[in-house]
Design an enzyme around this catalytic site. Structure first.
Site, PDB file in Angstrom:
ATOM      1  N   PRO A 198     -89.734  -1.222  22.493  1.00  0.00           N
ATOM      2  CA  PRO A 198     -90.468  -1.702  23.656  1.00  0.00           C
ATOM      3  C   PRO A 198     -89.864  -2.976  24.240  1.00  0.00           C
ATOM      4  O   PRO A 198     -89.272  -3.793  23.522  1.00  0.00           O
ATOM      5  CB  PRO A 198     -91.855  -1.986  23.089  1.00  0.00           C
ATOM      6  N   PHE A 254     -88.245  -8.285  23.736  1.00  0.00           N
ATOM      7  CA  PHE A 254     -87.653  -6.994  23.355  1.00  0.00           C
ATOM      8  C   PHE A 254     -87.564  -6.854  21.840  1.00  0.00           C
ATOM      9  O   PHE A 254     -87.222  -7.796  21.133  1.00  0.00           O
ATOM     10  CB  PHE A 254     -86.245  -6.879  23.962  1.00  0.00           C
ATOM     11  N   HIS A 255     -87.882  -5.643  21.344  1.00  0.00           N
ATOM     12  CA  HIS A 255     -87.729  -5.301  19.930  1.00  0.00           C
ATOM     13  C   HIS A 255     -86.838  -4.063  19.854  1.00  0.00           C
ATOM     14  O   HIS A 255     -87.214  -2.980  20.290  1.00  0.00           O
ATOM     15  CB  HIS A 255     -89.095  -4.999  19.305  1.00  0.00           C
ATOM     16  N   SER A 256     -85.638  -4.213  19.274  1.00  0.00           N
ATOM     17  CA  SER A 256     -84.701  -3.089  19.207  1.00  0.00           C
ATOM     18  C   SER A 256     -85.055  -2.161  18.053  1.00  0.00           C
ATOM     19  O   SER A 256     -85.970  -2.422  17.257  1.00  0.00           O
ATOM     20  CB  SER A 256     -83.273  -3.596  19.038  1.00  0.00           C
TER      21      SER A 256
END
Length: 728
Positions: A566, A584-586
């Site tokens: 997300p 951001f979270h990868s």
């Protein structure tokens, strides 16, 4: 001869009176119901009867409080094990009503239902256990006893229809009371075993009231003697009745146990185009309408139109957003409570096995609605990947099965004399007053929680933005206590203006249907974008800002194999200038192709922004290697906040078009498993260089707080470098 002692009973033994006579009977019943309501509201007020109703409703509140805490205490273990821990099997503790299928056990359970209720209080006493494992065992045992006690109570009242409906009504109002308590306490229930005095818990008060309520409420439970002897000739329909209970329990728990759950389902960011958390009063009002309909229009709640409204609600909230989606939420909030009375009454008629089956299938639905997001960590996960729509569809179908199983004309009850003392007609008014009181309290909470939108940054004279990124680990600390207050304290003491939270989506049964951002944003005075909702199948990302959020867009980055990544892309009004912030979270380390695609997607987004950009992120990369060179450099236009910081893997702060003046890494204490990274930026100035300067050369307004130097406070200190870094 005294004919007053005789009663004439007319009984149709051959069934020849069906059809037209049924319509006449319904009219008579409606008229009798009107008389009951008039008698109930016309009777004089009695404090004793009011306390009876209050005790019943509070017992319903305790049931929902313990049931909603079970998922939380189970979730702690796979969370810290980073996979299945074995403790998940305790979610099956709710199937204890299967014990009622044994004739040897049923009678002593019903006779000693007060004892069963008292044993269930172990779920509230769990706070005394400091070790998370013992707390979970206490909660699981308490929930098991609570499910057994309520099922036994409903079954014991099967012959006293009015009393049975009163118990169901109290259980329904208990859910509203539980949801209201979470509305008032920013999505935490103050009696939960993750709460205590230092983080807002009211455990002792809740336990005392629960003990007194059980003593008062359970003194009048009896087994089936006299009244209506209810028979059902359809042998297979108990399965449908059990499925109906499962749909009811799951729908109420997953969607209505917190007033903001469905609000976050339809949330799409800024500008605001739908409801916000303070509009939870609308959810509670709709639930109140549903409960009221079961009091005043009981016959109208069990018809095709009501089921179709529930179906329409499920469709709207699944397929639409903002106010259109929330219209579906309000339909569900109205229909689900209104179906509780006919579905539970039907379950009683079909025998105690329906309660065991209902809770068993409810557990399967609970696991399914976790599997849709945790598919990368569980067996068979890809089958349900991102299929919240399937879970909603099955829930509605189960409700339909339950409605179909409700006995109609061919299963009329056989009336026998019933003592007037057992008919709680006079209690109708008290339940109505109690509901009105809850709704007024909800309105008051909404007024107090409505955002003021007049927030100010900490250092506006310096035109400074202090920005941070933190993975908050679903707001459960190392010792299984709720961590919102501790998170708030650190964010406040570091004077952070803009912060990104990761692993922040708690709006699922297994996480307690919570939202950390609501409390922190309201307490610190910040605008909040909750991020992609629980129906977007991510672990969550959220943005809190002292600066107005003019626009925000939610992104789900490419994730062909692993979990969804997300991102929030927001534009802030910072001192009259537009600044973009991206949270951001990868993806996971195990999915390199996902992470490569995500780096390219995000690099393009950052490069194309014409405004200054700050990236607050979780990247899973080594500095200067691999995808790092996509995020940092010409492809993105971004700079690393400190290229010389080689000891990083997860959290990174990047920037462009704005001057970076400071950078610090602050230890987590026992709040989570990840540190808090913070950067300081000055709006309206060029990017500057990577040359470091001593703190003595930095103006006081641009410095980090000195309290975190050395050993720091409460386990928080500047670590890795042991001090902040400042730049030219």
């Amino acid at each position: 001869m005294d004919f007053d002692t005789f009663e004439l009973v007319v009984r149709d033994r051959k069934g020849s009176s069906r059809g037209q006579s049924q319509q006449i009977a319904d009219v008579v019943l409606e008229k009798e119901n009107d008389k009951i309501l008039q008698k109930g509201f016309g009777s004089s007020f009695s404090w004793s009867e009011a306390f009876d109703v209050g005790a019943d409703v509070y017992n319903g509140f305790v049931f929902w409080s313990m049931l909603t805490s079970l998922g939380l205490t189970v979730w702690y273990f796979p969370l810290w094990h980073m996979g299945i821990s074995g403790y998940e099997v305790l979610v099956m503790c709710t199937v204890s009503p299967f014990l009622l299928c044994s004739k040897r056990l049923r009678l002593p359970i019903v006779r000693h239902v007060r004892t069963i209720n008292l044993l269930s209080l172990s779920g509230l006493l769990a706070i005394l256990a400091k070790k998370p494992e013992y707390r979970l065992f206490a909660v699981a045992f308490g929930v098991s006893m609570a499910c057994l006690a309520w099922s036994a109570t409903w079954y014991a009242e099967r012959s006293q229809i009015a009393r049975l409906e009163a118990r169901i009504l109290a259980w329904n109002l208990g859910l509203i009371m539980s949801s209201l308590s979470k509305f008032a306490f920013w999505t935490n229930n103050p009696t939960w075993p993750i709460m205590h005095a230092d983080n807002g818990g009211w455990n002792k008060v809740g336990l005392l009231l629960a003990f007194l309520s059980i003593l008062r409420s359970t003194r009048s439970v009896r087994d089936n003697r006299g009244g209506s002897e209810i028979l059902d000739t359809r042998q297979r329909s108990w399965i449908l009745a059990g499925l109906g209970l499962a749909g009811l329990f799951f729908g109420m728990h997953s969607l209505l146990s917190d007033s903001s759950t469905m609000i976050l389902w339809v949330w799409e960011g800024y500008p605001v185009r739908g409801p916000i958390a303070a509009n939870g009063v609308l959810t509670l009002a709709a639930m109140g309408v549903g409960v009221s309909s079961s009091i005043f229009y009981a016959g109208a709640t069990l018809n095709l139109a009501n089921f179709l409204f529930a179906t329409l609600g499920g469709f709207l909230i699944t397929c639409y957003h903002n106010w259109a989606g929330f219209a579906g939420a309000l339909l569900l909030a109205t229909c689900l409570p209104s179906l509780a009375n006919p579905l539970i009454t039907s379950a009683v008629r079909h025998g105690p096995i329906t309660f065991g089956l209902g809770f068993l299938v409810y557990n399967i639905l609970v696991l399914a609605h976790v599997w849709v997001v945790a598919y990368a960590f569980v067996p068979g996960g890809p089958l349900l990947r991102e299929h919240t729509d399937w879970v909603m569809m099955v829930t509605i179908l189960f409700l339909g099965a339950g409605v179909y199983a409700v006995p109609r004309h061919e299963n009329r009850s056989r009336r026998r004399p019933q003592s007037s003392k057992q008919v709680p007609q006079r209690y109708v008014s008290y339940y109505t007053y109690f509901l009105a009181m809850l709704e007024l309290l909800a309105l008051s909470v909404s007024y107090l929680r409505f955002p003021t939108n007049d927030y100010q940054p900490y250092h506006k004279n310096e035109k400074m933005i202090t920005a941070g990124i933190w993975t908050i680990h679903f707001s459960l600390d190392n010792d299984m206590w709720s961590s919102e207050w501790r998170i708030r304290d650190l964010v406040k003491e570091l004077e952070i203006d803009v912060i990104g939270f990761l692993e922040s989506d708690l709006q699922r049964i297994i996480m307690g249907n919570r939202d950390t951002t609501q409390y922190i944003a309201e307490d610190l005075g910040m605008y909040v974008d909750y991020g992609p909702g629980p129906n977007k199948h991510t672990w969550g990302s959220a943005l809190l800002s002292k600066f107005p959020i003019l626009n925000s867009t939610h992104h789900l980055l490419p994730s062909p194999v692993g979990e969804l990544a997300p991102a929030i892309h927001a534009t802030l009004d910072a001192y009259g200038e537009l600044v973009d912030v991206i949270v951001f979270h990868s993806g996971q380390e195990e999915d390199p192709e996902d992470r490569r695609l995500q780096s390219e997607y995000l690099a393009k987004m950052m490069r194309e922004s014409p405004r200054p950009v700050i990236l607050l992120s979780y990247l899973v990369i080594k500095p200067l290697e691999g995808n790092y060179n996509t995020y940092v450099g010409e492809r993105s236009g971004m700079r690393d906040i400190d290229p010389s910081d080689w000891d990083r893997w997860c959290e990174y702060i990047l920037y462009k078009g704005i001057r970076r003046t400071g950078y610090a890494r602050v230890s987590r204490s026992t709040i989570t498993d990840t540190e808090l990274q913070v950067g300081k930026f000055v709006v309206g100035q060029g990017e500057g260089s990577n040359e470091r300067v001593d703190e003595s050369q930095v103006p006081a307004g641009l410095r980090f707080p000195a309290m975190f130097r050395g050993s720091g406070v409460r386990g928080h200190r500047y670590h890795v470098f042991d001090e902040p870094r400042y730049y030219q």
